[in-house]
Write a protein that holds these residues in place. Sequence first.
Motif, PDB file in Angstrom:
ATOM      1  N   MET A 233      -1.428  44.998  88.592  1.00 26.40           N
ATOM      2  CA  MET A 233      -0.674  44.673  89.793  1.00 26.40           C
ATOM      3  C   MET A 233      -1.628  44.525  90.966  1.00 26.40           C
ATOM      4  O   MET A 233      -2.705  45.117  90.978  1.00 26.40           O
ATOM      5  CB  MET A 233       0.360  45.771  90.076  1.00 26.40           C
ATOM      6  N   TYR A 234      -1.218  43.722  91.941  1.00 21.43           N
ATOM      7  CA  TYR A 234      -2.067  43.529  93.108  1.00 21.43           C
ATOM      8  C   TYR A 234      -1.229  43.504  94.378  1.00 21.43           C
ATOM      9  O   TYR A 234      -0.004  43.337  94.348  1.00 21.43           O
ATOM     10  CB  TYR A 234      -2.870  42.233  92.987  1.00 21.43           C
ATOM     11  N   LEU A 235      -1.915  43.671  95.496  1.00 15.63           N
ATOM     12  CA  LEU A 235      -1.314  43.536  96.815  1.00 15.63           C
ATOM     13  C   LEU A 235      -1.971  42.343  97.497  1.00 15.63           C
ATOM     14  O   LEU A 235      -3.194  42.315  97.626  1.00 15.63           O
ATOM     15  CB  LEU A 235      -1.537  44.802  97.643  1.00 15.63           C
TER      16      LEU A 235
ATOM     17  N   VAL B 112      -6.910  39.306  97.201  1.00 14.44           N
ATOM     18  CA  VAL B 112      -5.947  40.300  96.727  1.00 14.44           C
ATOM     19  C   VAL B 112      -6.631  41.657  96.640  1.00 14.44           C
ATOM     20  O   VAL B 112      -7.862  41.752  96.594  1.00 14.44           O
ATOM     21  CB  VAL B 112      -5.363  39.915  95.345  1.00 14.44           C
ATOM     22  N   TYR B 113      -5.809  42.703  96.617  1.00 18.11           N
ATOM     23  CA  TYR B 113      -6.300  44.063  96.427  1.00 18.11           C
ATOM     24  C   TYR B 113      -5.792  44.581  95.089  1.00 18.11           C
ATOM     25  O   TYR B 113      -4.619  44.392  94.737  1.00 18.11           O
ATOM     26  CB  TYR B 113      -5.808  44.981  97.541  1.00 18.11           C
ATOM     27  N   VAL B 114      -6.658  45.220  94.330  1.00 19.08           N
ATOM     28  CA  VAL B 114      -6.258  45.852  93.076  1.00 19.08           C
ATOM     29  C   VAL B 114      -6.630  47.329  93.133  1.00 19.08           C
ATOM     30  O   VAL B 114      -7.527  47.732  93.877  1.00 19.08           O
ATOM     31  CB  VAL B 114      -6.905  45.168  91.856  1.00 19.08           C
ATOM     32  N   PHE B 115      -5.955  48.130  92.320  1.00 20.64           N
ATOM     33  CA  PHE B 115      -6.015  49.583  92.437  1.00 20.64           C
ATOM     34  C   PHE B 115      -6.390  50.211  91.095  1.00 20.64           C
ATOM     35  O   PHE B 115      -5.715  49.994  90.091  1.00 20.64           O
ATOM     36  CB  PHE B 115      -4.659  50.106  92.913  1.00 20.64           C
ATOM     37  N   ALA B 116      -7.467  50.978  91.086  1.00 20.52           N
ATOM     38  CA  ALA B 116      -7.977  51.583  89.857  1.00 20.52           C
ATOM     39  C   ALA B 116      -7.248  52.896  89.567  1.00 20.52           C
ATOM     40  O   ALA B 116      -7.851  53.958  89.483  1.00 20.52           O
ATOM     41  CB  ALA B 116      -9.481  51.808  89.960  1.00 20.52           C
TER      42      ALA B 116
ATOM     43  N   ILE C  39      -8.960  65.573  92.358  1.00 17.27           N
ATOM     44  CA  ILE C  39      -9.792  65.177  91.205  1.00 17.27           C
ATOM     45  C   ILE C  39     -10.610  63.938  91.531  1.00 17.27           C
ATOM     46  O   ILE C  39     -11.827  63.918  91.377  1.00 17.27           O
ATOM     47  CB  ILE C  39      -8.913  64.929  89.960  1.00 17.27           C
ATOM     48  N   ARG C  40      -9.937  62.914  92.003  1.00 13.01           N
ATOM     49  CA  ARG C  40     -10.610  61.690  92.408  1.00 13.01           C
ATOM     50  C   ARG C  40      -9.729  60.931  93.387  1.00 13.01           C
ATOM     51  O   ARG C  40      -8.503  61.107  93.411  1.00 13.01           O
ATOM     52  CB  ARG C  40     -10.935  60.784  91.213  1.00 13.01           C
ATOM     53  N   THR C  41     -10.342  60.104  94.195  1.00 16.70           N
ATOM     54  CA  THR C  41      -9.604  59.205  95.075  1.00 16.70           C
ATOM     55  C   THR C  41      -9.504  57.858  94.375  1.00 16.70           C
ATOM     56  O   THR C  41     -10.523  57.287  93.963  1.00 16.70           O
ATOM     57  CB  THR C  41     -10.327  59.026  96.421  1.00 16.70           C
ATOM     58  N   ILE C  42      -8.305  57.366  94.207  1.00 17.80           N
ATOM     59  CA  ILE C  42      -8.115  56.105  93.481  1.00 17.80           C
ATOM     60  C   ILE C  42      -8.783  54.965  94.244  1.00 17.80           C
ATOM     61  O   ILE C  42      -8.446  54.700  95.400  1.00 17.80           O
ATOM     62  CB  ILE C  42      -6.616  55.818  93.284  1.00 17.80           C
TER      63      ILE C  42
END
Length: 241
Positions: free
Chosen positions: A50-52, A61-65, A131-134
């Motif tokens: 998915m993207y923004l 576009v922005y994608v999220f890990a 734990i982690r920052t996405i």
Amino acid sequence: MSEVLDRNAKVIAEFRANEGRVGGVFEGAPLVLVHHRGRKSGHEHVSPMMYLPHDTAPDTVYVFASKGGAPTNPDWYRNLTASGEGTIERGTATYQVTVHELTGAERDRIYAEQARRYPGFAEYARRTAGIRTIPVLELRQAKRTTLSASASRRRENMPKAVRYDEYCGIDVSGRRGGTTGPGEGQVRVKAAGINPSEAVIRTGALADRSRRRSRPGRAVTSPWSPRRSAPGLPDSRSATR
């Protein structure tokens, strides 16, 4: 094939068959196929995600890990950040992109907007808290070289290469001496070299396939080799076939 790879393969096939639209868990969501190359293997992979869309830049576009809220970053994130580039399929368009990782307030703003639109991302952030920052990656269409007006005119006026052996039924004869006969044409071969062993500069003559053994081509003055196909330029004195 693992369950994840099998699921991705089905999503990819559906995406390509329906101009970027899919059903199931991604139904109605903006989806992009991201091509990335393994940083160790060098193999190309394709990951649906998915993207923004960017507010004002239509090709960004922005994608999220997120990796579904898992404690580790996905492999595609490591591959993209290592290479700094990739390719995306978006709808029916495919184009190369540069990769930029967002940080600080900019990253937080973009992620918050994605979580507002799709609450699942808020849940992913909750699972990874402490734990982690996405990571959030910006994928921007790579700049394409634009020719100046003068350079564009020069290119338009350049002679065009033609595969005479394939499209005109003519073979390179490489014969010495003589002139063309009726129904024959000549092409001055400027270069030939489909593979390294043939990468030499030569000149020659072309004649009609049916006449190549009975009518010689015109004289050549530089090193040449007989061949039955070669790229060349129509000679100004060529006869019309």
